[in-house]
Scaffold this motif. Structure first.
Motif, PDB file in Angstrom:
ATOM      1  N   ARG A 187       3.711  -9.770   3.020  1.00  0.00           N
ATOM      2  CA  ARG A 187       3.027  -8.836   2.131  1.00  0.00           C
ATOM      3  C   ARG A 187       1.770  -8.372   2.862  1.00  0.00           C
ATOM      4  O   ARG A 187       1.047  -9.193   3.442  1.00  0.00           O
ATOM      5  N   ALA A 188       1.491  -7.069   2.820  1.00  0.00           N
ATOM      6  CA  ALA A 188       0.396  -6.578   3.646  1.00  0.00           C
ATOM      7  C   ALA A 188      -0.271  -5.362   3.040  1.00  0.00           C
ATOM      8  O   ALA A 188       0.358  -4.537   2.381  1.00  0.00           O
ATOM      9  N   LEU A 189      -1.576  -5.266   3.305  1.00  0.00           N
ATOM     10  CA  LEU A 189      -2.353  -4.062   3.077  1.00  0.00           C
ATOM     11  C   LEU A 189      -2.819  -3.610   4.457  1.00  0.00           C
ATOM     12  O   LEU A 189      -3.690  -4.237   5.066  1.00  0.00           O
ATOM     13  N   ALA A 213       4.665   2.608  13.397  1.00  0.00           N
ATOM     14  CA  ALA A 213       5.180   1.429  14.090  1.00  0.00           C
ATOM     15  C   ALA A 213       4.598   0.152  13.508  1.00  0.00           C
ATOM     16  O   ALA A 213       5.308  -0.849  13.315  1.00  0.00           O
ATOM     17  N   ALA A 214       3.289   0.160  13.210  1.00  0.00           N
ATOM     18  CA  ALA A 214       2.655  -1.024  12.632  1.00  0.00           C
ATOM     19  C   ALA A 214       3.229  -1.326  11.251  1.00  0.00           C
ATOM     20  O   ALA A 214       3.524  -2.487  10.925  1.00  0.00           O
ATOM     21  N   LEU A 215       3.400  -0.294  10.439  1.00  0.00           N
ATOM     22  CA  LEU A 215       3.945  -0.491   9.100  1.00  0.00           C
ATOM     23  C   LEU A 215       5.386  -0.969   9.152  1.00  0.00           C
ATOM     24  O   LEU A 215       5.793  -1.843   8.366  1.00  0.00           O
ATOM     25  N   SER A 224       5.719  -1.762  -3.943  1.00  0.00           N
ATOM     26  CA  SER A 224       5.835  -1.878  -2.490  1.00  0.00           C
ATOM     27  C   SER A 224       5.108  -3.120  -1.982  1.00  0.00           C
ATOM     28  O   SER A 224       3.951  -3.358  -2.324  1.00  0.00           O
ATOM     29  N   ARG A 225       5.795  -3.891  -1.161  1.00  0.00           N
ATOM     30  CA  ARG A 225       5.211  -5.112  -0.597  1.00  0.00           C
ATOM     31  C   ARG A 225       4.202  -4.792   0.501  1.00  0.00           C
ATOM     32  O   ARG A 225       3.252  -5.537   0.729  1.00  0.00           O
ATOM     33  N   VAL A 226       4.402  -3.691   1.204  1.00  0.00           N
ATOM     34  CA  VAL A 226       3.476  -3.232   2.247  1.00  0.00           C
ATOM     35  C   VAL A 226       2.824  -1.945   1.755  1.00  0.00           C
ATOM     36  O   VAL A 226       3.507  -0.996   1.368  1.00  0.00           O
ATOM     37  N   ARG A 227       1.502  -1.943   1.762  1.00  0.00           N
ATOM     38  CA  ARG A 227       0.758  -0.787   1.267  1.00  0.00           C
ATOM     39  C   ARG A 227      -0.275  -0.360   2.311  1.00  0.00           C
ATOM     40  O   ARG A 227      -0.501  -1.063   3.294  1.00  0.00           O
ATOM     41  N   VAL A 228      -0.906   0.783   2.053  1.00  0.00           N
ATOM     42  CA  VAL A 228      -1.809   1.384   3.027  1.00  0.00           C
ATOM     43  C   VAL A 228      -3.174   1.618   2.395  1.00  0.00           C
ATOM     44  O   VAL A 228      -3.280   2.022   1.225  1.00  0.00           O
ATOM     45  N   GLY A 229      -4.241   1.381   3.179  1.00  0.00           N
ATOM     46  CA  GLY A 229      -5.605   1.714   2.804  1.00  0.00           C
ATOM     47  C   GLY A 229      -6.307   2.352   3.981  1.00  0.00           C
ATOM     48  O   GLY A 229      -5.693   2.633   5.019  1.00  0.00           O
ATOM     49  N   LEU A 230      -7.604   2.559   3.856  1.00  0.00           N
ATOM     50  CA  LEU A 230      -8.399   3.217   4.892  1.00  0.00           C
ATOM     51  C   LEU A 230      -9.394   2.249   5.496  1.00  0.00           C
ATOM     52  O   LEU A 230     -10.166   1.607   4.788  1.00  0.00           O
TER      53      LEU A 230
END
Length: 450
Positions: free
Chosen positions: A150-152, A139-141, A184-190
């Motif tokens: 643009r987001a990490l 949902a957040a993504l 990808s403009r939106v990416r994921v990290g920890l």
């Protein structure tokens, strides 16, 4: 106009590039083709490009908010006077966060993203310490993607005791497969704090790793000094009151440091040692983040002013106290770099954003300078850092796509989003039995139905 092949040109503005190799211009143009900056210069031919009249404006890189808990969006200013970290956690996590549905995650995150775009923030490092389930993360993504920012997005376990983190770190592989591909403009990290087992999983997926680090509350043990554990993939936020040996370890590893001047003051994390200055003194390039909406909002202009004042106050105090070799007072250019170039580096995007450089992504903002509180402009960077407000942000572009134009957000139904966010807040208050006072901030319990 076809977006892929179309051209736009910011014409006749004051150009602030933040790139030492691309000169600032008193009057100049920025040509955008597709999603990238094609040229920066004077008298660039329009050649059929859509013209954005930049006269009376400053054209500059989009701002980078290097640390923000976007999931707190519907709790805006709920605790403006809080000074106790654990009281804050008690409300936002144990009381309200425990009742978050994926819908609340979506609405809070989208509200934060929309407000950020409105204030000229084109990139956000979203520090989510409330990833309650894969559905909440999705949902957040989705919210970040639909807002156009643009987001990490840093996935982390929820802070409340009721939450399960059984899906982590295992869910990271699924998320990386979906989001961390190509451009990808939106990416994921920890958001992994100090959990080295989780760090190993994230490193195996080539992810950024975020840790909130307050010297009064945590220390780095010997395991963190092992080769390869720390590196440019790490982002350490706050970094207040750290011992010298810890700063040396962070500096030797080349980690990224982010600071939040307003919240570090709010909670009393920082002191005259000044985390920003400590990072600079150890050869690091600290970035600037807003941190939380429970006291502030999505406004990096206010954060820039807070950094300017905080560093100068701390250095002046050290000088008057008789300390020798005190660092120089910060200048507005260093502040702006903290909000652009350094944030891009923290996100791992320094090759793509943070400066107006031909070939980079066209993350660009244009701010009006004719307002009664801004004009006349005698120092362009000083104007951005010390005078401009979100209301002065005329145009926002992310990857060549307009997200705000003529002072209005595009492709976001602000009235609908606001109404839905209010509904989410009211649901959370009702489900938790928590009611903040409208004027004095004192919380009163809600009567619950039998």
């Amino acid at each position: 106009m076809s977006f892929i092949t179309g051209k736009r040109i910011f014409k006749g503005g004051t150009i602030v590039t933040t790139d030492a190799d691309v000169p600032n211009l008193a009057t100049g143009d920025v040509l955008v083709q597709g999603e990238r900056i094609a040229a920066v210069g004077t008298d660039i031919p329009a050649d059929g490009a859509e013209i954005i009249d930049a006269g009376g404006c400053i054209v500059m890189p989009g701002l980078v908010d290097a640390h923000h808990h976007a999931w707190l969006g519907v709790m805006r200013r709920m605790m403006p006077d809080v000074d106790d970290l654990f009281a804050y956690i008690g409300v936002v996590a144990e009381t309200l966060g425990a009742h978050y549905r994926p819908l609340d995650m979506y609405l809070s995150t989208k509200l934060t993203a929309a407000a950020s775009l409105d204030a000229g923030i084109t990139t956000i490092i979203d520090a989510c310490h409330s990833s309650r389930s894969p559905a909440h993360t999705d949902a957040a993504l989705e919210a970040l993607e639909s807002a156009g920012i643009r987001a990490l997005h840093m996935v982390g376990p929820a802070m409340d005791k009721q939450a399960s983190s059984a899906h982590l770190p295992g869910d990271l592989e699924r998320l990386a497969r979906i989001w961390n591909t190509g451009g990808s403009r939106v990416r994921v990290g920890l958001f992994g704090q100090f959990n080295l087992d989780w760090w190993k999983v994230a490193r195996g997926l080539d992810m950024r790793i975020l840790t909130e680090f307050i010297g009064d509350l945590a220390k780095l043990g010997p395991a963190f000094a092992q080769p390869g554990v720390l590196g440019p993939h790490n982002i350490f936020n706050h970094c207040t009151r750290l011992p010298r040996e810890t700063w040396m370890l962070l500096a030797d590893a080349g980690v990224n440091v982010t600071v939040n001047p307003r919240s570090d003051a709010l909670f009393g994390f920082d002191d005259e040692t000044c985390a920003y200055q400590q990072a600079v003194d150890h050869g690091l390039a600290p970035a600037l983040g807003i941190d939380l909406d429970t006291a502030f909002g999505s406004d990096l202009f206010g954060e820039m002013r807070a950094l300017f004042n905080q560093q100068r106050c701390a250095m002046r105090y050290r000088r008057f106290r008789g300390e020798a070799d005190v660092p120089a007072p910060i200048g507005v250019e260093a502040v702006l770099r903290a909000a652009t170039v350094n944030g891009a580096r923290a996100a791992g995007l320094e090759r793509d954003i943070g400066t107006l450089t031909p070939g980079k992504q066209a993350d660009i903002i244009m701010v009006r300078t004719g307002g009664i509180a801004v004009a006349p402009v005698t120092h362009a960077i000083g104007t951005v850092v010390q005078a401009v407000e979100r209301a002065d942000v005329d145009t926002v572009m992310v990857g060549g796509r307009l997200r705000k134009r003529a002072g209005q957000l595009l492709d976001i139904d602000v009235a609908k989003l606001t109404a839905e966010a209010i509904g989410s807040r009211d649901y959370l208050l009702g489900a938790s039995g928590y009611r903040p006072g409208l004027f004095d901030g004192a919380a009163t319990p809600l009567k619950t139905a039998a």
